[in-house]
Design a protein around this motif. Structure first.
Motif, PDB file in Angstrom:
ATOM      1  N   LYS A  72       0.848  -1.205   0.000  1.00  0.00           N
ATOM      2  CA  LYS A  72       0.000   0.000   0.000  1.00  0.00           C
ATOM      3  C   LYS A  72       0.877   1.247   0.000  1.00  0.00           C
ATOM      4  O   LYS A  72       0.622   2.206  -0.731  1.00  0.00           O
ATOM      5  N   CYS A  73       1.966   1.201   0.807  1.00  0.00           N
ATOM      6  CA  CYS A  73       2.884   2.355   0.823  1.00  0.00           C
ATOM      7  C   CYS A  73       3.422   2.606  -0.583  1.00  0.00           C
ATOM      8  O   CYS A  73       3.491   3.748  -1.047  1.00  0.00           O
ATOM      9  N   ARG A  74       3.731   1.520  -1.254  1.00  0.00           N
ATOM     10  CA  ARG A  74       4.287   1.633  -2.617  1.00  0.00           C
ATOM     11  C   ARG A  74       3.268   2.300  -3.530  1.00  0.00           C
ATOM     12  O   ARG A  74       3.589   3.205  -4.294  1.00  0.00           O
ATOM     13  N   PHE A  75       2.011   1.892  -3.360  1.00  0.00           N
ATOM     14  CA  PHE A  75       0.940   2.461  -4.183  1.00  0.00           C
ATOM     15  C   PHE A  75       0.756   3.948  -3.896  1.00  0.00           C
ATOM     16  O   PHE A  75       0.516   4.753  -4.774  1.00  0.00           O
ATOM     17  N   PHE A  76       0.906   4.295  -2.644  1.00  0.00           N
ATOM     18  CA  PHE A  76       0.609   5.672  -2.222  1.00  0.00           C
ATOM     19  C   PHE A  76       1.793   6.606  -2.430  1.00  0.00           C
ATOM     20  O   PHE A  76       1.716   7.801  -2.126  1.00  0.00           O
ATOM     21  N   HIS A  77       2.922   6.059  -2.915  1.00  0.00           N
ATOM     22  CA  HIS A  77       4.080   6.924  -3.178  1.00  0.00           C
ATOM     23  C   HIS A  77       4.086   7.215  -4.677  1.00  0.00           C
ATOM     24  O   HIS A  77       4.147   6.296  -5.494  1.00  0.00           O
ATOM     25  N   LYS A  78       4.017   8.494  -5.042  1.00  0.00           N
ATOM     26  CA  LYS A  78       3.798   8.884  -6.442  1.00  0.00           C
ATOM     27  C   LYS A  78       4.818   8.258  -7.389  1.00  0.00           C
ATOM     28  O   LYS A  78       4.447   7.689  -8.418  1.00  0.00           O
ATOM     29  N   GLN A  79       6.104   8.354  -7.064  1.00  0.00           N
ATOM     30  CA  GLN A  79       7.109   7.820  -7.991  1.00  0.00           C
ATOM     31  C   GLN A  79       6.990   6.300  -8.083  1.00  0.00           C
ATOM     32  O   GLN A  79       7.000   5.728  -9.178  1.00  0.00           O
TER      33      GLN A  79
ATOM     34  N   LEU B 283      14.801   3.373   3.856  1.00  0.00           N
ATOM     35  CA  LEU B 283      14.732   3.982   5.194  1.00  0.00           C
ATOM     36  C   LEU B 283      16.100   3.958   5.853  1.00  0.00           C
ATOM     37  O   LEU B 283      16.535   4.922   6.476  1.00  0.00           O
ATOM     38  N   TYR B 284      16.853   2.825   5.660  1.00  0.00           N
ATOM     39  CA  TYR B 284      18.167   2.688   6.307  1.00  0.00           C
ATOM     40  C   TYR B 284      19.222   3.546   5.599  1.00  0.00           C
ATOM     41  O   TYR B 284      20.062   4.169   6.245  1.00  0.00           O
ATOM     42  N   LEU B 285      19.157   3.593   4.263  1.00  0.00           N
ATOM     43  CA  LEU B 285      20.261   4.223   3.508  1.00  0.00           C
ATOM     44  C   LEU B 285      19.978   5.673   3.128  1.00  0.00           C
ATOM     45  O   LEU B 285      20.877   6.503   3.094  1.00  0.00           O
ATOM     46  N   LYS B 286      18.716   5.997   2.804  1.00  0.00           N
ATOM     47  CA  LYS B 286      18.417   7.367   2.337  1.00  0.00           C
ATOM     48  C   LYS B 286      17.127   7.886   2.965  1.00  0.00           C
ATOM     49  O   LYS B 286      16.175   8.269   2.245  1.00  0.00           O
ATOM     50  N   PRO B 287      17.055   7.927   4.298  1.00  0.00           N
ATOM     51  CA  PRO B 287      15.784   8.342   4.943  1.00  0.00           C
ATOM     52  C   PRO B 287      15.348   9.747   4.509  1.00  0.00           C
ATOM     53  O   PRO B 287      14.148  10.026   4.424  1.00  0.00           O
ATOM     54  N   GLU B 288      16.308  10.587   4.131  1.00  0.00           N
ATOM     55  CA  GLU B 288      15.959  11.968   3.758  1.00  0.00           C
ATOM     56  C   GLU B 288      15.142  12.023   2.472  1.00  0.00           C
ATOM     57  O   GLU B 288      14.488  13.024   2.171  1.00  0.00           O
ATOM     58  N   THR B 289      15.165  10.920   1.710  1.00  0.00           N
ATOM     59  CA  THR B 289      14.403  10.944   0.439  1.00  0.00           C
ATOM     60  C   THR B 289      12.974  10.458   0.632  1.00  0.00           C
ATOM     61  O   THR B 289      12.223  10.322  -0.330  1.00  0.00           O
ATOM     62  N   LEU B 290      12.600  10.187   1.887  1.00  0.00           N
ATOM     63  CA  LEU B 290      11.246   9.677   2.128  1.00  0.00           C
ATOM     64  C   LEU B 290      10.319  10.785   2.623  1.00  0.00           C
ATOM     65  O   LEU B 290      10.707  11.558   3.510  1.00  0.00           O
ATOM     66  N   PRO B 291       9.140  10.919   2.057  1.00  0.00           N
ATOM     67  CA  PRO B 291       8.176  11.880   2.616  1.00  0.00           C
ATOM     68  C   PRO B 291       7.814  11.466   4.045  1.00  0.00           C
ATOM     69  O   PRO B 291       7.874  10.271   4.377  1.00  0.00           O
TER      70      PRO B 291
ATOM     71  N   TRP C 281       5.114  10.983   5.769  1.00  0.00           N
ATOM     72  CA  TRP C 281       4.110   9.934   6.014  1.00  0.00           C
ATOM     73  C   TRP C 281       4.715   8.558   5.788  1.00  0.00           C
ATOM     74  O   TRP C 281       4.487   7.617   6.554  1.00  0.00           O
ATOM     75  N   LEU C 282       5.569   8.448   4.750  1.00  0.00           N
ATOM     76  CA  LEU C 282       6.131   7.136   4.416  1.00  0.00           C
ATOM     77  C   LEU C 282       7.170   6.728   5.461  1.00  0.00           C
ATOM     78  O   LEU C 282       7.213   5.575   5.893  1.00  0.00           O
ATOM     79  N   LYS C 283       7.977   7.692   5.899  1.00  0.00           N
ATOM     80  CA  LYS C 283       8.977   7.376   6.930  1.00  0.00           C
ATOM     81  C   LYS C 283       8.273   6.831   8.175  1.00  0.00           C
ATOM     82  O   LYS C 283       8.660   5.797   8.728  1.00  0.00           O
ATOM     83  N   LYS C 284       7.169   7.498   8.549  1.00  0.00           N
ATOM     84  CA  LYS C 284       6.428   7.084   9.765  1.00  0.00           C
ATOM     85  C   LYS C 284       5.911   5.655   9.569  1.00  0.00           C
ATOM     86  O   LYS C 284       6.127   4.781  10.407  1.00  0.00           O
ATOM     87  N   ASP C 285       5.290   5.407   8.433  1.00  0.00           N
ATOM     88  CA  ASP C 285       4.739   4.056   8.183  1.00  0.00           C
ATOM     89  C   ASP C 285       5.847   3.010   8.177  1.00  0.00           C
ATOM     90  O   ASP C 285       5.705   1.929   8.734  1.00  0.00           O
TER      91      ASP C 285
ATOM     92  N   LYS D  29       8.991  -1.529  10.234  1.00  0.00           N
ATOM     93  CA  LYS D  29      10.295  -2.057  10.638  1.00  0.00           C
ATOM     94  C   LYS D  29      10.180  -2.714  12.007  1.00  0.00           C
ATOM     95  O   LYS D  29      10.675  -3.822  12.231  1.00  0.00           O
ATOM     96  N   ASN D  30       9.461  -2.047  12.905  1.00  0.00           N
ATOM     97  CA  ASN D  30       9.323  -2.589  14.269  1.00  0.00           C
ATOM     98  C   ASN D  30       8.541  -3.898  14.281  1.00  0.00           C
ATOM     99  O   ASN D  30       8.725  -4.725  15.150  1.00  0.00           O
ATOM    100  N   LYS D  31       7.678  -4.096  13.290  1.00  0.00           N
ATOM    101  CA  LYS D  31       6.925  -5.362  13.226  1.00  0.00           C
ATOM    102  C   LYS D  31       7.763  -6.427  12.518  1.00  0.00           C
ATOM    103  O   LYS D  31       7.741  -7.595  12.876  1.00  0.00           O
ATOM    104  N   PHE D  32       8.543  -6.010  11.532  1.00  0.00           N
ATOM    105  CA  PHE D  32       9.282  -6.937  10.645  1.00  0.00           C
ATOM    106  C   PHE D  32      10.499  -7.529  11.345  1.00  0.00           C
ATOM    107  O   PHE D  32      10.751  -8.731  11.282  1.00  0.00           O
ATOM    108  N   THR D  33      11.240  -6.651  12.049  1.00  0.00           N
ATOM    109  CA  THR D  33      12.535  -7.078  12.600  1.00  0.00           C
ATOM    110  C   THR D  33      12.436  -8.241  13.581  1.00  0.00           C
ATOM    111  O   THR D  33      13.253  -9.170  13.526  1.00  0.00           O
ATOM    112  N   PRO D  34      11.455  -8.276  14.473  1.00  0.00           N
ATOM    113  CA  PRO D  34      11.394  -9.429  15.394  1.00  0.00           C
ATOM    114  C   PRO D  34      11.222 -10.761  14.647  1.00  0.00           C
ATOM    115  O   PRO D  34      11.706 -11.801  15.086  1.00  0.00           O
TER     116      PRO D  34
END
Ligand SMILES: Cc1cc2nc3c(=O)[nH]c(=O)nc-3n(C[C@H](O)[C@H](O)[C@H](O)COP(=O)(O)O)c2cc1C
Length: 762
Positions: free
Chosen positions: A573-580, A700-708, A710-714, A719-724
């Motif tokens: 969904k994040c992918r869909f909601f990101h214009k590029q 998120l890990y390599l270029k967080p500054e390129t994320l809007p 809303w996307l960084k927050k999501d 990440k917190n759900k995936f990593t465990p």
């Protein structure tokens, strides 16, 4: 009781039987009497002396005209049994003349009389309710037949103008009552069970054939059936659709061979159109509307049907517009002043936005200029003619690294190996590789004109694809008894150089995985229930981890799989909601066979195995403004459920991780992936990558500054759900998440570009 539901009693006070009834009614205290005959007489009189200003003269004229002893015996009394109202009215002809007086001369007297003989049928009385009432108000016919089996619900009152006390009442009966409360002399027939095989002919031809059918129902079977019957009977059909004020006119009276729905859909060839869920109706609605012609708001709403809303939106303003438009067109058809069939848009937004300064144009335009600007790299390298750039790189590397081949290569064998390499998986099947063979050295480049999309951060996904291609190349070389040393020049875009170390010698030993190279495919079909044996997992692990610095984690516990599926669905969904990402994802899709055959790359729509509904959803969310609206209403559940549907019942999810997250690690990750995937194929296993989560987290890990924001927050919450479940650090390379399963159906193969398109001997 049935009879009274919608019929009125028109009582002539000069008729003894009626006079009797009138006495009873007037003595009945439950009856409410409305007697405004005076004002009607006055108004009627004025019709004949329109220029007369003196009330006295008019009053006298009235006395002359209507000079009877007892006013009660003038005109008729109309009894409405459903509300116990008794209303005193002029008799029919005078009533009609006066009630339509203000139509003149938009409708001339002759036309009004001509229209009185017309009969209109209205099927579907949600949108049809307003149309039927407007037809009655304008009196463009003398008889109306109303069909609808449905009853009023509270949620209808956003568009059906009626009283809350009518909740639960059949729509045909309600419409009939409201029409008779405007004009009790209109002839009405109702079909409160709707239309069915038993009563079509009664509706269309009983007593006399209809002159026009207005079709506003939601049942697709009825939509088809009524048109087929009207075509046979040469009855014109019109339909108003409350999106962009669309009106369809099908003149089956003037064009008996006209295809249904202007031939825009082949609905009439479709079967079992009865009792469809709203979701199942979506592809059919879009069939009729034309997916590209629907408004953005409707498209995004469609995507939320049975996700966050029950059915598609219909606004009161549009229903009212439709009533006006349909009545206007119906009148023109009935008076033969309009003969064209076709599709007409009376789109208010289009009209309103025509000269509107962009800033206030309907929201979709605004949203387009949001923060997520696109830098497509295609333009950047377009002007560099084929391979010149890579050739100069290769020559420079040879000099810089003082490279020279020791074993001459055999062109045909190299091409054979490159053809095998070509079968490798790549994100979006973009095949971002380019082979330059020079001085008996084989250079593997990233083709920048095909790489570098938002999910291809630092070209990591491309390095992975090249790693997989390189693995196939080496297996094919081995099959041909050739061995190659791999050199990593660390001079992007050249990723690897293959230097033949052993002359070709005929060999009988077939490398273990060679035969899987052309068998391996991404399988996006449903998983069968078959479990995967532990021994198989260890074979896959061995294959993958034979590449240094890589490891694979397998999850088979249903709760882990469920959690990972949810995480993947949210990342999609994040992918869909990101214009590029949205734009690049749609750039990859090949919608038909011609596109697939012409490009031999990208995602062949057929390999997605979409249901009609999912295909409609994918087409609907093609335009960014639709997705932007979806984002605004916090929608997108449809996207998640589509992703979840893909994964459900998969017995295992795996994730390949590399120690480091640099490009070369991803290249090795690609080699590991290919070894694992070919082994899986040999074991009869199917595999589907599910990568958005990997590459969005990597950004998120390599270029967080390129994320809007809303996307960084999501992504932080994902990440917190995936990593465990998939333990890793931001220094690791999240190479590929994938589902593993047995499938009893062979998937369609993705086409790959020919060797000569991806390689050049120079
Ligand atoms: C880095 C990478 C990411 C991929 N991501 C996805 C994905 O998210 N969903 C999917 O269905 N396939 C995904 N694929 C599979 C490709 O779409 C597939 O490899 C390509 O279409 C070629 O088809 P083939 O694998 O059948 O040869 C991915 C492949 C790679 C290498």
């Amino acid at each position: 009781m049935e009879k009274y539901k919608f019929q009125v009693d028109i009582l002539d006070p000069n008729n003894p039987i009626d006079a009797d009834k009138l006495v009873h009614l007037k003595n009945n205290s439950n009856i409410q009497i409305f007697d405004e005959i005076e004002s009607q007489l006055l108004e009627y009189t004025k019709l004949f002396i329109p220029n007369e200003k003196s009330d006295k003269v008019i009053e006298n004229a009235k006395k002359q005209y209507f000079d009877t002893g007892n006013k009660n015996n003038i005109g008729v009394w109309v009894y409405y049994p459903w509300n116990n109202h008794l209303v005193h009215l002029l008799d029919e002809n005078k009533f009609i003349k006066l009630r339509t007086a203000r139509n003149m001369y938009k409708i001339s007297e002759e036309e009004q009389i001509e229209l009185k003989a017309k009969k209109i049928g209205v099927v579907g009385l949600s949108v049809g309710h307003a149309i039927a009432l407007t037809i009655a108000q304008e009196r463009i016919c003398g008889e109306i037949r109303l069909a609808d089996f449905d009853s009023i619900e509270l949620s209808n009152l956003n568009r059906i103008r009626t009283n809350v006390k009518n909740i639960g009442m059949n729509k045909a009966i309600l419409t009939a009552r409201e029409i008779l409360e405007i004009d009790p002399f209109l002839k009405l027939t109702i079909f409160d069970k709707g239309l069915n095989t038993q009563n079509y002919s009664e509706f269309l031809t009983e007593t006399a054939q209809l002159d026009l059918v207005i079709e506003e129902c939601d049942c697709f079977e009825t939509k088809i059936e009524i048109r087929k019957k009207c075509k046979n009977l040469n009855i014109p059909v019109i339909m108003h659709t409350t999106d962009r004020e669309l009106l369809d006119i099908e003149r089956f009276d003037l064009e008996p061979d006209r295809p249904l729905f202007h031939g825009l859909t082949n609905l009439e060839n479709k079967t079992n159109l009865k009792n469809l869920t709203n979701e199942e109706k979506i592809p059919l609605v879009l069939d009729i509307l034309g997916i590209n012609d629907a408004s953005d708001r409707l498209k995004s709403s469609m995507l939320e049907i049975e996700q966050s809303i029950n059915s598609w939106p219909q606004l009161a303003s549009s229903v009212s517009n439709g009533a006006g438009i349909a009545t206007h067109v119906a009148r023109r058809i009935l008076l033969s002043t309009h003969t064209q069939s076709g599709r007409y848009y009376f789109d208010l937004d289009e009209e309103l936005d025509k000269n509107q300064p962009t800033s206030t144009k309907t929201e979709s335009n605004n949203l387009n200029k949001s923060q997520e600007s696109i830098t497509t790299n295609k333009e950047l390298v377009k002007d560099i003619s084929a391979n010149e750039y890579e050739f100069s790189c290769a020559k420079k590397i040879i000099i810089d690294k003082n490279l020279s081949a020791t074993v001459p290569i055999i062109k045909s064998k190299i091409s054979e190996c490159i053809d095998c390499a070509n079968q490798a998986p790549s994100g979006g099947n973009i095949q971002p590789w380019k082979w330059i063979i020079h001085n008996d050295l084989v250079f593997l480049f990233i083709d920048k004109s095909r790489a570098g999309i938002f999910l291809d951060i630092n070209y990591l996904a491309s390095h992975l694809a090249l790693g997989a291609a390189a693995e196939n190349f080496k297996i094919a070389a081995e099959k041909n008894g050739m061995t190659f040393e791999t050199i990593y020049p660390d001079s992007f875009p050249c990723v690897a150089i293959f230097k033949q170390t052993k002359k070709l010698e005929l060999t009988t030993t077939m490398p273990d995985l060679f035969n899987e190279i052309f068998k391996r495919k991404t399988n996006r079909k449903k998983a069968s229930k078959q479990e995967i044996k532990t021994s198989t997992f260890s074979k896959l692990t061995t294959a993958c981890e034979s590449i240094e610095g890589t490891k694979v984690i397998f999850k088979t516990d249903p709760s882990d799989i469920a959690e990972l599926s949810d995480i993947f669905a949210e990342s999609e969904k994040c992918r869909f909601f990101h214009k590029q990402c949205h734009e690049e994802m749609y750039n990859e899709i090949r919608w038909n066979k011609k596109e697939v055959d012409d490009s031999r790359d990208g995602i062949d729509i057929d390999t997605l195995y979409l249901s009609n509904l999912d295909l409609a959803g994918l087409k609907l969310s093609k335009s960014w403004s639709v997705v932007e609206l979806l984002k605004k209403v916090k929608g997108g559940k449809g996207i998640e459920s589509f992703s979840l549907k893909q994964i459900e019942k998969s017995p295992a999810i795996g994730c390949i991780i590399t120690d480091k997250n640099d490009p070369l690690s991803f290249f090795h990750g690609g080699q590991a992936l290919e070894k694992l995937w070919l082994t899986a194929s040999k074991e009869g296993l199917s595999l589907q990558p599910m990568t958005s989560i990997c590459y969005l987290l990597t950004r998120l890990y390599l270029k967080p500054e390129t994320l809007p924001a809303w996307l960084k927050k999501d992504l932080l919450s994902l990440k917190n759900k995936f990593t465990p479940i998939i333990p890793h650090s931001s220094d690791n390379g999240l190479v590929l998440l994938f589902r593993l399963f047995y499938s009893d159906q062979e998937p369609i193969a993705s086409l790959k570009r020919p060797v000569e398109k991806v390689s050049q001997f120079l």
